[in-house]
Design a protein around this motif. Structure first.
Motif, PDB file in Angstrom:
ATOM      1  N   ALA A  49       0.896  -1.160   0.000  1.00  0.00           N
ATOM      2  CA  ALA A  49       0.000   0.000   0.000  1.00  0.00           C
ATOM      3  C   ALA A  49       0.927   1.201   0.000  1.00  0.00           C
TER       4      ALA A  49
ATOM      5  N   ASP B 279       0.567   4.146   1.563  1.00  0.00           N
ATOM      6  CA  ASP B 279       0.451   5.125   2.664  1.00  0.00           C
ATOM      7  C   ASP B 279       1.750   5.471   3.399  1.00  0.00           C
TER       8      ASP B 279
ATOM      9  N   ASP C 170      -3.697   5.191   0.808  1.00  0.00           N
ATOM     10  CA  ASP C 170      -3.092   3.951   0.300  1.00  0.00           C
ATOM     11  C   ASP C 170      -2.905   4.002  -1.215  1.00  0.00           C
TER      12      ASP C 170
ATOM     13  N   SER D 230      -2.780  -4.350   1.227  1.00  0.00           N
ATOM     14  CA  SER D 230      -3.738  -3.841   2.218  1.00  0.00           C
ATOM     15  C   SER D 230      -4.452  -2.609   1.699  1.00  0.00           C
TER      16      SER D 230
ATOM     17  N   LYS E 257     -11.260  -5.865   4.109  1.00  0.00           N
ATOM     18  CA  LYS E 257     -10.714  -4.818   4.975  1.00  0.00           C
ATOM     19  C   LYS E 257     -11.722  -3.683   5.076  1.00  0.00           C
TER      20      LYS E 257
ATOM     21  N   PHE F 175      -2.202   2.589  14.676  1.00  0.00           N
ATOM     22  CA  PHE F 175      -1.286   2.197  13.589  1.00  0.00           C
ATOM     23  C   PHE F 175      -0.854   3.435  12.803  1.00  0.00           C
ATOM     24  N   ARG F 176      -1.808   4.315  12.547  1.00  0.00           N
ATOM     25  CA  ARG F 176      -1.463   5.510  11.765  1.00  0.00           C
ATOM     26  C   ARG F 176      -0.505   6.396  12.561  1.00  0.00           C
TER      27      ARG F 176
ATOM     28  N   LYS G  86     -10.843   6.852   4.352  1.00  0.00           N
ATOM     29  CA  LYS G  86     -10.567   5.798   3.368  1.00  0.00           C
ATOM     30  C   LYS G  86     -11.832   5.093   2.912  1.00  0.00           C
TER      31      LYS G  86
ATOM     32  N   GLN H 190     -12.046   1.281   1.324  1.00  0.00           N
ATOM     33  CA  GLN H 190     -12.249   0.222   2.313  1.00  0.00           C
ATOM     34  C   GLN H 190     -13.757  -0.028   2.488  1.00  0.00           C
TER      35      GLN H 190
ATOM     36  N   LYS I 157     -10.171  -7.910   8.378  1.00  0.00           N
ATOM     37  CA  LYS I 157      -9.539  -6.866   9.182  1.00  0.00           C
ATOM     38  C   LYS I 157     -10.478  -5.706   9.365  1.00  0.00           C
TER      39      LYS I 157
ATOM     40  N   VAL J  38      -6.192  -5.587  15.047  1.00  0.00           N
ATOM     41  CA  VAL J  38      -5.476  -4.358  14.678  1.00  0.00           C
ATOM     42  C   VAL J  38      -5.057  -3.530  15.889  1.00  0.00           C
ATOM     43  N   SER J  39      -4.369  -2.441  15.558  1.00  0.00           N
ATOM     44  CA  SER J  39      -3.755  -1.596  16.581  1.00  0.00           C
ATOM     45  C   SER J  39      -4.747  -1.111  17.640  1.00  0.00           C
TER      46      SER J  39
ATOM     47  N   TYR K 255      -0.315  -7.859  17.613  1.00  0.00           N
ATOM     48  CA  TYR K 255       0.824  -7.230  18.310  1.00  0.00           C
ATOM     49  C   TYR K 255       1.125  -7.964  19.612  1.00  0.00           C
TER      50      TYR K 255
END
Ligand SMILES: NCc1[nH]cc(CCC(=O)O)c1CC(=O)O
Length: 331
Positions: A128, A130, A138, A173, A203, A212-213, A226, A230, A257, A282-283, A321
């Motif tokens: 991606a 980004d 992305d 992604s 996604k 994450f960002r 997005k 997405q 996701k 995810v984060s 994570y």
């Protein structure tokens, strides 16, 4: 599933099989092992940017040396795969995203560094734009529009360089249309027929990507959202169609996701297609669990329970994570 025959109480006492740890183990329907984990790591090229990410306590941006140590740790813990996410120099992010296919960008340096110390470890990457895009999207942006076909061409260039650097599994992604077919054709054509694609097929446009960002330094940059690429979190049928499409275009494995709010999608995807199915915890999911654990509001068991939930929902594995701490707990 066959309908179980249940004798009326008291002939049937379901608690009989819950009486001891061993009897519970005998009838456990799913399990969680390190083989079910993919560990996402962040690697930075910016001096001083390594260290803990504020919105992801316990997760660090790593230097290249840190990435090598993480790879060795993954091997020791029997985690089969890591996934590399780059944190690039802000000053070098451009609208044409040209650094995405620079063989010496930080993501590609990290692939080579990890392969040096742990050639057996499966290295997954992110496809991606980004991390290298001036506006955090992305895809390529022209006059406020995220261009699809032009982005796919850029993603193909990015992917071929990653394959050249030794990536085993590519993780698109980006959610552009047609990218799986284009990537698969290019990999075949350019001598990378063994490189696998784990498509971020379902996604969703989620609020759970915030930390994450922060981690990749895209938060302050993202213009708009997005939602034009997405999936709308309300849509299950569309998610299934996306997975069907990506498998038909040549994805080897598929991903759902985020994870925890989308376990119904995981189950539907596994039942419908039977393909290797992964979820990304995810984060934001990490942040809420780890935040509560650090405050003493939840025990660490919650982390194991969340991952077992993915297995029960039909996932073969989970990007999380928590991977190293879970693998340590399971050891
Ligand atoms: N290509 C972007 C990308 N790849 C992985 C994540 C999120 C992962 C996470 O939140 O842990 C994102 C964020 C986004 O789509 O904005």
């Amino acid at each position: 599933m066959a309908t179980p025959i249940i004798a009326p109480f008291p002939a049937s006492r379901l608690r009989r099989l819950r009486r001891s740890a061993n009897i519970r183990a005998m009838v456990s329907e799913t399990n969680l092992t390190p083989a079910n984990l993919i560990w996402p790591i962040f690697v930075t090229e910016v001096p001083g940017a390594d260290g803990e990410i504020a919105s992801m306590p316990g997760v660090e941006r790593l230097t290249l040396d840190g990435a090598r140590r993480a790879a060795e740790r993954a091997m020791r813990l029997s985690i089969p795969a890591i996934c590399i996410f780059p944190h690039s120099d802000q000053a070098l992010r451009t609208e044409d995203c040209a650094r995405a296919w620079d063989p010496d960008n930080i993501g590609n340096l990290a692939i080579r560094a990890v392969k040096e110390v742990a050639p057996e470890l499966v290295v997954m990457t992110d496809i991606a734009l980004d991390p290298y895009n001036a506006n955090g999207h992305d895809g390529l942006v022209v006059d406020g529009e995220i261009l699809n076909d032009e982005t796919v061409e850029a993603l193909v260039r990015m992917a071929l360089v990653q394959a050249e650097c030794g990536a085993d599994v590519l993780g698109p992604s980006d959610m552009m249309d047609g990218r799986i077919g284009a990537l698969r054709a290019a990999l075949e054509r350019e001598g990378h027929k063994h490189v696998a694609i784990l498509s971020y097929a379902a996604k969703f446009a989620s609020a759970f990507y915030g930390p994450f960002r922060d981690a990749v330094g895209a938060s302050g940059r993202l213009v708009g959202d997005k939602k034009t690429y997405q999936i709308n979190p309300a849509n299950r049928g569309e998610a299934i169609r996306c997975v069907a499409r990506d498998l038909a275009e040549g994805a080897d494995m598929v991903m759902v996701k985020p994870g925890m709010p989308y376990l119904d999608i995981c189950r539907a995807v596994k039942d419908e297609f039977g393909a290797p199915t992964f979820a990304y915890q995810v984060s934001g999911e990490y942040a809420m669990l780890e935040g509560a654990i650090r405050n003493g509001w939840l025990s660490r068991e919650a982390m194991l329970e969340s991952l077992l939930g993915f297995r029960r929902a039909g996932c073969d594995g989970v990007l999380s994570y928590f991977a190293p701490s879970v693998a340590e707990m399971l050891a």
